[in-house]
Enzyme design. Structure first.
Site, PDB file in Angstrom:
ATOM      1  N   THR A 223      44.252  33.454  35.504  1.00  0.00           N
ATOM      2  CA  THR A 223      43.805  34.837  36.422  1.00  0.00           C
ATOM      3  C   THR A 223      43.387  34.289  37.792  1.00  0.00           C
ATOM      4  O   THR A 223      42.969  33.434  38.096  1.00  0.00           O
ATOM      5  CB  THR A 223      42.437  35.210  35.731  1.00  0.00           C
ATOM      6  OG1 THR A 223      42.666  35.452  34.412  1.00  0.00           O
ATOM      7  CG2 THR A 223      41.857  36.342  36.520  1.00  0.00           C
TER       8      THR A 223
ATOM      9  N   LYS B 200      41.611  41.742  34.057  1.00  0.00           N
ATOM     10  CA  LYS B 200      40.281  41.180  34.486  1.00  0.00           C
ATOM     11  C   LYS B 200      39.720  41.868  35.646  1.00  0.00           C
ATOM     12  O   LYS B 200      39.086  41.233  36.574  1.00  0.00           O
ATOM     13  CB  LYS B 200      40.327  39.669  34.672  1.00  0.00           C
ATOM     14  CG  LYS B 200      40.696  39.010  33.281  1.00  0.00           C
ATOM     15  CD  LYS B 200      40.659  37.617  33.551  1.00  0.00           C
ATOM     16  CE  LYS B 200      40.839  36.957  32.010  1.00  0.00           C
ATOM     17  NZ  LYS B 200      40.802  35.391  32.150  1.00  0.00           N
TER      18      LYS B 200
ATOM     19  N   GLY C 246      36.187  42.091  39.987  1.00  0.00           N
ATOM     20  CA  GLY C 246      37.281  41.200  39.394  1.00  0.00           C
ATOM     21  C   GLY C 246      36.720  39.945  38.936  1.00  0.00           C
ATOM     22  O   GLY C 246      35.586  39.481  39.425  1.00  0.00           O
TER      23      GLY C 246
ATOM     24  N   SER D 247      42.816  30.756  39.631  1.00  0.00           N
ATOM     25  CA  SER D 247      43.692  29.359  39.716  1.00  0.00           C
ATOM     26  C   SER D 247      44.609  29.381  40.950  1.00  0.00           C
ATOM     27  O   SER D 247      44.703  28.614  41.565  1.00  0.00           O
ATOM     28  CB  SER D 247      44.336  29.212  38.231  1.00  0.00           C
ATOM     29  OG  SER D 247      45.101  30.613  38.434  1.00  0.00           O
TER      30      SER D 247
END
Length: 179
Positions: free
Chosen positions: A4, A36, A49, A128
């Protein structure tokens, strides 16, 4: 578990939040379209988010939504209350997630360290590939005529070219600007 990347952009009266839905376990991609990002129908509308553990993120999202209702849609007030609860509650303080919350005027990063951060520029990114998406979104915001939605989508695509845990498949939500 990795996965994500979330990026939020505000430009010309429009707020966009884009979420990459890749979830990996070790070297294996388990899912590419986890959603998400959410639209909360409180006040004038809030986009959220989240990155991190899904169960932790959903728990925090529920707490944030309750705080937002209690604050009658006041984003900053709800964010501060959520961060305080997150930091001081014996169970919640161990949750691993980051939230981005946005309305038509404000972008906020909410962390478990008790931080509520409004960026200097109307761009935020976590996850990430967050650093890559943030850099791409800032460059696109400064040097193109793309809309907030287009910037968020392109920033995720660019992050996906660099970060192994970002697929580039985006779910995008918008507020304002004829969204």
């Amino acid at each position: 578990m990795h996965g994500t990347t979330i990026v939020a952009v505000r430009k010309s009266g429009m707020t966009a939040i884009a979420g990459d839905g890749q979830v990996t376990f070790g070297q294996t991609i388990l899912k590419t379209r986890a959603v998400k990002v959410r639209r909360l129908e409180v006040g004038q509308g809030v986009l959220v988010g989240f990155a991190g553990s899904v169960a932790d993120s959903i728990t925090l999202l529920d707490k944030f939504e309750a705080a937002l209702k209690e604050a009658k849609g006041q984003l900053l007030r709800a964010a501060v209350e959520t961060a305080k609860l997150w930091r001081t509650d014996r169970v919640l303080r161990h949750l691993e997630a980051l939230l981005i919350a946005a309305d038509q005027e404000t972008l906020l990063l909410i962390s478990g360290n008790g931080e509520v951060i409004a960026p200097d520029e109307p761009v935020l990114a976590v996850g990430s590939g967050g650093g890559y998406a943030l850099a791409a979104a800032k460059a696109l915001l400064r040097h193109t005529d793309l809309s907030a939605r287009e910037i968020a989508e392109e920033a995720l695509r660019i992050a996906a070219e660099i970060d192994l845990y970002t697929s580039g498949t985006a779910t995008v939500l918008t507020l304002g600007g004829g969204a």
